[in-house]
Design an enzyme around this catalytic site. Sequence first.
Site, PDB file in Angstrom:
ATOM      1  N   SER A  45      77.404  20.476  25.998  1.00  0.00           N
ATOM      2  CA  SER A  45      76.601  20.624  24.785  1.00  0.00           C
ATOM      3  C   SER A  45      75.922  19.285  24.572  1.00  0.00           C
ATOM      4  O   SER A  45      76.381  18.259  25.095  1.00  0.00           O
ATOM      5  CB  SER A  45      77.529  20.924  23.607  1.00  0.00           C
ATOM      6  OG  SER A  45      76.872  20.719  22.378  1.00  0.00           O
ATOM      7  N   TYR A  69      84.729  19.053  17.637  1.00  0.00           N
ATOM      8  CA  TYR A  69      83.870  19.682  18.648  1.00  0.00           C
ATOM      9  C   TYR A  69      83.172  18.611  19.470  1.00  0.00           C
ATOM     10  O   TYR A  69      83.128  18.670  20.701  1.00  0.00           O
ATOM     11  CB  TYR A  69      82.855  20.603  17.961  1.00  0.00           C
ATOM     12  CG  TYR A  69      81.960  21.344  18.929  1.00  0.00           C
ATOM     13  CD1 TYR A  69      82.484  22.289  19.806  1.00  0.00           C
ATOM     14  CD2 TYR A  69      80.594  21.099  18.966  1.00  0.00           C
ATOM     15  CE1 TYR A  69      81.667  22.971  20.700  1.00  0.00           C
ATOM     16  CE2 TYR A  69      79.761  21.775  19.850  1.00  0.00           C
ATOM     17  CZ  TYR A  69      80.305  22.710  20.716  1.00  0.00           C
ATOM     18  OH  TYR A  69      79.492  23.385  21.606  1.00  0.00           O
TER      19      TYR A  69
HETATM   20  C1  8X3 Z   1      76.170  23.519  20.236  1.00  0.00           C
HETATM   21  C2  8X3 Z   1      75.231  22.500  19.723  1.00  0.00           C
HETATM   22  O1  8X3 Z   1      74.547  21.129  17.676  1.00  0.00           O
HETATM   23  O2  8X3 Z   1      76.149  22.921  17.295  1.00  0.00           O
HETATM   24  O3  8X3 Z   1      76.906  23.088  21.324  1.00  0.00           O
HETATM   25  O4  8X3 Z   1      76.826  20.903  18.406  1.00  0.00           O
HETATM   26  S1  8X3 Z   1      75.742  21.859  18.218  1.00  0.00           S
END
Ligand code: 8X3
Length: 252
Positions: free
Chosen positions: A137, A150
């Site tokens: 990502s 994340y």
């Molecule tokens: C997804 C992009 O901007 O939500 O992997 O982190 S974000």
Amino acid sequence: MAATPIAVVTGASSGIGAATARTLAADGFRVVLTARRKDRIEALAAELNEAGHQATAYALDVTDRAAVDEFATAFRSLAVLVNNAGGALGADPVATGDPADWRQMYETNVIGTLNVTQALLPALTASGDGTIVILSSTAALSSYEGGGGYVAAKHGEHVLAETLRLEIVGTPVRVIEVAPGMVRTEEFATTRFRGDTEKAAKVYAGVDAPLTAEDVADTIGWAVTRPSHVNIDLLVVRPRAQASNTKVHRTL
Ligand code: 8X3
């Protein structure tokens, strides 16, 4: 006649994983769809087979190492592995984020990718021409407020891809990292916000054409089908309306 090359796609039950399975099937791979939700991957496999492609479904939780090892025994030779399974949980600041969310994201995104990659690496090597794709990502490359666990997990996946590439250089396996920015899929943001569809919709509010799962699948298909000696180390793909993780043009 040469055997049809096989591509394994994890997290193939929806979004980028499902779209990638469709793309690779159309590119001539026999696709093996894995995900926890058996009904979904079985339906997609049936649809692909009906359309004249070759597809099979295998229910798999990438965080279950014993199950992953059992799955891997089916492959003596493997052309492509797409590590797509993963996702986000929560958008809380570091100060208040739930450690359980952080742990789960690390488990699915990093350990899941590690499990499947370790288990299938012998078959990828045995093919004499293997490709590993790691779906990270743009969160793997820089931080943003509320990115929390994340961002941390995706940075972990990025480092896994870089380190593996260094370690297996000289073997017939390449490591491709695809890092998408804003992609509107049916589940990513809804899962992140635990089913709150209003919050999820706000992520994309006023954004002219976020990427689709098909856009990302298209870039994966392109990277995978380059000649064997060409290694697309890292491919960052964003919608035109997004200049960085924190700079998004919105017409609101
Ligand atoms: C997804 C992009 O901007 O939500 O992997 O982190 S974000």
